[in-house]
Design an enzyme around this catalytic site. Sequence first.
Site, PDB file in Angstrom:
ATOM      1  N   LEU A   1      -4.770   1.613   5.291  1.00  0.00           N
ATOM      2  CA  LEU A   1      -5.537   1.761   4.058  1.00  0.00           C
ATOM      3  C   LEU A   1      -5.562   3.182   3.517  1.00  0.00           C
ATOM      4  CD1 LEU A   1      -8.559  -0.596   4.871  1.00  0.00           C
ATOM      5  CD2 LEU A   1      -6.396  -1.116   3.702  1.00  0.00           C
TER       6      LEU A   1
ATOM      7  N   ILE B   1       0.094   7.946   2.122  1.00  0.00           N
ATOM      8  CA  ILE B   1       0.818   9.119   2.616  1.00  0.00           C
ATOM      9  C   ILE B   1       1.949   9.431   1.654  1.00  0.00           C
ATOM     10  CG2 ILE B   1       0.274   8.785   5.058  1.00  0.00           C
ATOM     11  CD1 ILE B   1       3.109   7.621   5.403  1.00  0.00           C
TER      12      ILE B   1
ATOM     13  N   HIS C   1       2.030  -7.223   1.916  1.00  0.00           N
ATOM     14  CA  HIS C   1       0.845  -7.366   1.070  1.00  0.00           C
ATOM     15  C   HIS C   1       0.538  -8.852   0.894  1.00  0.00           C
ATOM     16  CE1 HIS C   1      -2.073  -6.055  -1.909  1.00  0.00           C
ATOM     17  NE2 HIS C   1      -1.693  -7.081  -2.647  1.00  0.00           N
TER      18      HIS C   1
ATOM     19  N   ASP D   1       1.607  -0.485  -3.406  1.00  0.00           N
ATOM     20  CA  ASP D   1       2.145  -1.841  -3.558  1.00  0.00           C
ATOM     21  C   ASP D   1       3.188  -1.954  -4.662  1.00  0.00           C
ATOM     22  OD1 ASP D   1       0.298  -2.636  -1.587  1.00  0.00           O
ATOM     23  OD2 ASP D   1      -1.244  -2.993  -3.094  1.00  0.00           O
TER      24      ASP D   1
ATOM     25  N   GLU E   1       2.734 -14.494   6.491  1.00  0.00           N
ATOM     26  CA  GLU E   1       3.055 -13.101   6.822  1.00  0.00           C
ATOM     27  C   GLU E   1       3.683 -13.000   8.207  1.00  0.00           C
ATOM     28  OE1 GLU E   1      -0.080 -10.222   6.365  1.00  0.00           O
ATOM     29  OE2 GLU E   1      -0.982 -11.334   4.711  1.00  0.00           O
TER      30      GLU E   1
END
Length: 204
Positions: free
Chosen positions: A91, A94, A108, A149, A178
């Site tokens: 979360l 970087i 996602h 995203d 996922e």
Amino acid sequence: MEPLGVAVLLSGSGRTLENVLKQIVAGELAARVELVISTRERRGAEIARAAGIPTIVLTRSAFPSEAEFSRAVYAELEARQVDLVLLAGFLRKIEIRPAYHNRIMNIHPSLLPLFGGLGHYGERVHQAVLASGMKVSGCTVHFVDEHYDAGPIILQTCVPVLDDDTPDTLGARVFAAECRLYPEAVRLFAAGRLVVEGRRVRVV
């Protein structure tokens, strides 16, 4: 072929890390997790330590800027010379260094570019999907760029949105997808089958 050296960056429960480790143990994924970096002392970090994986907790508030935080993350990554970085409920943002361009993946819980971006994570995504009236949702694996995203999409898969769904029931269906999609993207990367052409990723 040598197993792919992977680092996993997370902030929470470590469910995605658990899935990666399960795939590795089952022989479904030729990889080894060399490092886990967590932004919080949570279950994800506990899972990594229990598996004997070097685990670092880097709290974002301990650093004066995003650049300083990024430097600390990359210092740990480069010490182990990993091939691929997997974000797994990470979360914090970087900076993307040139050497890591198209070497950092994220998953996602929606069909990007829908329901993505700053503030769209976890249950919030499923709440937004249900509120929209969408009949399908799903998940997206993408390469990470400088924006939340928004990097080139590698793989997507759909799941139905049912009339009686809650964020929890929809979220469980998306997470099951996922668990299949993320390892497949890693396998394609390891096999050298992902070719990035601008905003598009071709599987060759």
